[in-house]
Design an enzyme around this catalytic site. Structure first.
Site, PDB file in Angstrom:
ATOM      1  N   ASN A   1     -44.315   3.313   2.148  1.00 40.16           N
ATOM      2  CA  ASN A   1     -45.587   2.993   2.775  1.00 40.16           C
ATOM      3  C   ASN A   1     -45.920   1.515   2.631  1.00 40.16           C
ATOM      4  O   ASN A   1     -45.784   0.947   1.544  1.00 40.16           O
ATOM      5  CB  ASN A   1     -46.696   3.842   2.149  1.00 40.16           C
ATOM      6  CG  ASN A   1     -47.834   4.068   3.113  1.00 40.16           C
ATOM      7  OD1 ASN A   1     -48.348   3.122   3.687  1.00 40.16           O
ATOM      8  ND2 ASN A   1     -48.216   5.307   3.295  1.00 40.16           N
ATOM      9  N   LEU A   2     -46.365   0.922   3.735  1.00 39.62           N
ATOM     10  CA  LEU A   2     -46.679  -0.516   3.726  1.00 39.62           C
ATOM     11  C   LEU A   2     -48.165  -0.810   3.555  1.00 39.62           C
ATOM     12  O   LEU A   2     -48.607  -1.956   3.706  1.00 39.62           O
ATOM     13  CB  LEU A   2     -46.148  -1.174   5.008  1.00 39.62           C
ATOM     14  CG  LEU A   2     -46.487  -0.545   6.373  1.00 39.62           C
ATOM     15  CD1 LEU A   2     -47.934  -0.697   6.741  1.00 39.62           C
ATOM     16  CD2 LEU A   2     -45.591  -1.159   7.452  1.00 39.62           C
ATOM     17  N   ILE A   3     -48.951   0.193   3.229  1.00 35.04           N
ATOM     18  CA  ILE A   3     -50.398   0.007   3.154  1.00 35.04           C
ATOM     19  C   ILE A   3     -50.794  -0.922   2.020  1.00 35.04           C
ATOM     20  O   ILE A   3     -51.705  -1.754   2.174  1.00 35.04           O
ATOM     21  CB  ILE A   3     -51.106   1.367   3.014  1.00 35.04           C
ATOM     22  CG1 ILE A   3     -50.936   2.178   4.305  1.00 35.04           C
ATOM     23  CG2 ILE A   3     -52.583   1.188   2.711  1.00 35.04           C
ATOM     24  CD1 ILE A   3     -51.424   3.603   4.211  1.00 35.04           C
ATOM     25  N   GLU A   4     -50.140  -0.825   0.867  1.00 33.99           N
ATOM     26  CA  GLU A   4     -50.547  -1.641  -0.281  1.00 33.99           C
ATOM     27  C   GLU A   4     -50.428  -3.137  -0.012  1.00 33.99           C
ATOM     28  O   GLU A   4     -51.390  -3.877  -0.254  1.00 33.99           O
ATOM     29  CB  GLU A   4     -49.763  -1.226  -1.520  1.00 33.99           C
ATOM     30  CG  GLU A   4     -50.162   0.156  -2.028  1.00 33.99           C
ATOM     31  CD  GLU A   4     -49.408   0.573  -3.274  1.00 33.99           C
ATOM     32  OE1 GLU A   4     -48.573  -0.220  -3.758  1.00 33.99           O
ATOM     33  OE2 GLU A   4     -49.656   1.680  -3.770  1.00 33.99           O
TER      34      GLU A   4
ATOM     35  N   PRO B   1     -36.859  -2.687  -7.773  1.00 35.05           N
ATOM     36  CA  PRO B   1     -36.244  -1.403  -7.408  1.00 35.05           C
ATOM     37  C   PRO B   1     -37.247  -0.262  -7.538  1.00 35.05           C
ATOM     38  O   PRO B   1     -38.113  -0.278  -8.418  1.00 35.05           O
ATOM     39  CB  PRO B   1     -35.102  -1.251  -8.425  1.00 35.05           C
ATOM     40  CG  PRO B   1     -34.851  -2.643  -8.931  1.00 35.05           C
ATOM     41  CD  PRO B   1     -36.185  -3.316  -8.918  1.00 35.05           C
ATOM     42  N   ARG B   2     -37.122   0.713  -6.652  1.00 35.30           N
ATOM     43  CA  ARG B   2     -38.070   1.826  -6.666  1.00 35.30           C
ATOM     44  C   ARG B   2     -37.900   2.693  -7.908  1.00 35.30           C
ATOM     45  O   ARG B   2     -38.875   3.200  -8.453  1.00 35.30           O
ATOM     46  CB  ARG B   2     -37.910   2.669  -5.406  1.00 35.30           C
ATOM     47  CG  ARG B   2     -38.854   3.867  -5.361  1.00 35.30           C
ATOM     48  CD  ARG B   2     -38.979   4.447  -3.985  1.00 35.30           C
ATOM     49  NE  ARG B   2     -39.851   5.605  -3.954  1.00 35.30           N
ATOM     50  CZ  ARG B   2     -41.178   5.581  -3.942  1.00 35.30           C
ATOM     51  NH1 ARG B   2     -41.805   4.415  -3.973  1.00 35.30           N
ATOM     52  NH2 ARG B   2     -41.890   6.686  -3.903  1.00 35.30           N
TER      53      ARG B   2
ATOM     54  N   GLY C   1     -45.930   0.418 -12.991  1.00 34.78           N
ATOM     55  CA  GLY C   1     -47.360   0.332 -12.739  1.00 34.78           C
ATOM     56  C   GLY C   1     -47.861  -1.042 -12.350  1.00 34.78           C
ATOM     57  O   GLY C   1     -49.070  -1.295 -12.412  1.00 34.78           O
ATOM     58  N   GLU C   2     -46.965  -1.945 -11.947  1.00 38.40           N
ATOM     59  CA  GLU C   2     -47.389  -3.306 -11.607  1.00 38.40           C
ATOM     60  C   GLU C   2     -47.118  -3.662 -10.148  1.00 38.40           C
ATOM     61  O   GLU C   2     -47.091  -4.847  -9.810  1.00 38.40           O
ATOM     62  CB  GLU C   2     -46.711  -4.317 -12.529  1.00 38.40           C
ATOM     63  CG  GLU C   2     -47.199  -4.248 -13.966  1.00 38.40           C
ATOM     64  CD  GLU C   2     -46.722  -5.417 -14.808  1.00 38.40           C
ATOM     65  OE1 GLU C   2     -47.362  -5.686 -15.843  1.00 38.40           O
ATOM     66  OE2 GLU C   2     -45.718  -6.072 -14.450  1.00 38.40           O
TER      67      GLU C   2
ATOM     68  N   GLU D   1     -46.688   9.642  -4.612  1.00 40.66           N
ATOM     69  CA  GLU D   1     -47.733  10.631  -4.400  1.00 40.66           C
ATOM     70  C   GLU D   1     -48.855  10.492  -5.429  1.00 40.66           C
ATOM     71  O   GLU D   1     -50.029  10.701  -5.113  1.00 40.66           O
ATOM     72  CB  GLU D   1     -47.138  12.044  -4.475  1.00 40.66           C
ATOM     73  CG  GLU D   1     -46.170  12.385  -3.361  1.00 40.66           C
ATOM     74  CD  GLU D   1     -44.753  11.862  -3.619  1.00 40.66           C
ATOM     75  OE1 GLU D   1     -43.892  12.037  -2.747  1.00 40.66           O
ATOM     76  OE2 GLU D   1     -44.513  11.264  -4.706  1.00 40.66           O
TER      77      GLU D   1
END
Length: 433
Positions: A344-347, A273-274, A319-320, A64
């Site tokens: 989300n697959l937008i990036e 990993p998330r 952050g990478e 988010e």
């Protein structure tokens, strides 16, 4: 119902704080700033100036917070005398916000969102005096919304999404959730389907603005890191498994070991990993499979080459993610091999990378289906199919390049949600600049 809900919060508070302390063993950030979580703030804790509107943006965690970046940047540009109060629930979200928004200096103050009791939220509002509350995506807190209503603070739910599964959960909460929904001033929904589900909860005003995530601008520093990482890796094909969740890495590693013949020689498996508290666990999992692992945190990007003997690179940095996407050839987006709803697959699409996605994408249903229809993404059935499909793409340069172009075109054509969301704000905060 709200009284009962508040009572449950107070009764659970000792357990909630104990859980924070326990989680702090792996993530020390959970043991910091407890006063903010209880609605207590010192003088240096960002009481906002009165020269312009104080814009409160709540972004619960990493996803988010990253999604809020285009909106936060646009708000500070549109309202030059304003100040942003950015709240989170997790240390990783807070760290992400610090990395993304340090450029804004004192104009942006970070804090944890207080727990959802009337007194704690009231103290927060008295301290920061926000002109508007902007909740990102799915964050609906009954007492927060009620207190905002009582104190005249309009509430905007921005970049809102609501899956069928989440709708069923909300419906089971009865009047608690329906009253909270009616207390929301305005919802900016990602899609028509999201809007319909949100209206069914009782929200009076819903606008369809699209997803702000399409408006994200890839930082030059992230691209530079990605270029340096790719240089360290060399010309080896790179399969990225991004934002993987518990249970998925083991499936991926098992398939990778079993079906490596389907992949090109010297392929590098890059796993990110998330959740950072799982970095060590995943490193041990890779080693247990007999694979040679290198950690990004141990990899210098100063011109040296990563040894060809490394089979798995563990993305254990914060952050990478854009850098990882930039450095790969094919990207699998995790949270979708198991029934977790996907990510989300937008990036990766925005960077022109062919995207693979599993069967479980109910949290991002429409954007996933649109990417599939555009030819920028491909759905896989399981981990074995992931390895086989990645192998096909990694050996077929023309197909991989075309899929990447399709992904980037899909991302580009959906831009504009930030501008549409920004246009809704003057009516809420009086247009004060």
């Amino acid at each position: 119902m709200r009284l009962f809900y508040s009572l449950m919060w107070w009764l659970a508070l000792p357990l909630v704080l104990a859980r924070l302390w326990l989680r702090g063993r792996k993530e020390p950030g959970y043991r910091q700033h407890w006063g903010e979580r209880l609605g207590f703030y010192g003088r240096a804790n960002g009481a906002a100036p009165a020269t312009g509107p104080v814009l409160w943006v709540h972004a619960v965690s990493v996803g988010e917070t990253r999604a809020a970046e285009p909106l936060v940047d646009a708000l500070l540009a549109e309202y030059p005398s304003s100040r942003i109060i950015l709240t989170h629930m997790t240390p990783t979200g807070r760290a992400t916000g610090k990395a993304l928004f340090a450029k804004h200096g004192a104009r942006l103050v970070q804090s944890y969102l207080p727990y959802d009791t009337g007194s704690m939220v009231s103290r927060f509002i008295r301290h920061f005096r926000p002109s508007v509350c902007i909740l990102m995506e799915t964050e609906v807190w009954p007492n927060l919304i009620a207190v905002c209503g009582a104190k005249g603070v309009p509430v905007l739910l921005a970049n809102a999404r609501l899956s069928e599964r989440s709708l069923r959960k909300a419906t089971r909460l009865g009047s608690l959730m329906s009253n909270a929904a009616r207390g929301i001033t305005l919802v900016a929904a990602q899609t028509e389907a999201d809007a319909q589900r949100i209206r069914s909860l009782g929200v009076q005003r819903v606008e369809i603005t699209g997803s702000i995530k399409f408006d994200v601008v890839v930082p030059d520093a992230a691209l530079a890191t990605g270029t340096a990482l790719r240089a360290a890796i060399g010309e080896r094909p790179v399969l990225l498994c991004a934002s993987t969740r518990e249970g998925e890495e083991d499936l991926i590693l098992q398939a990778y070991v079993s079906a490596r013949s389907a992949l090109p020689p010297e392929v590098l498996l890059l796993i990110v990993p998330r959740h950072p508290q799982r970095f060590d666990e995943v490193a041990q999992m890779v080693a247990a499979r007999g694979l040679t692992v290198e950690r990004r945190s141990h990899l210098a990007l100063d011109g040296g080459a990563m040894p060809h003997s490394v089979e798995v690179l563990l993305g254990d940095s914060m952050g990478e993610m854009f850098a990882y996407y930039s450095a790969c050839d094919v990207a699998f987006v995790g949270g979708s091999l198991q029934p977790l709803g996907g990510q989300n697959l937008i990036e990766p699409a925005a960077l022109g990378k062919p995207v693979l996605i599993g069967q479980h994408t109910f949290n991002f249903e429409l954007v996933t289906e649109d990417a599939l229809a555009a030819g920028g993404a491909q759905r896989i059935t399981d981990a074995a199919d992931l390895i086989a499909t990645a192998g096909t793409l990694l050996t077929d340069t023309a197909a991989r390049s075309q899929m990447g172009r399709n992904a980037q075109a899909f991302a580009n054509q959906h831009r504009g949600a930030t501008r549409r969301t920004l246009a809704l704000l003057p009516a809420l905060i009086g247009g004060r600049h």
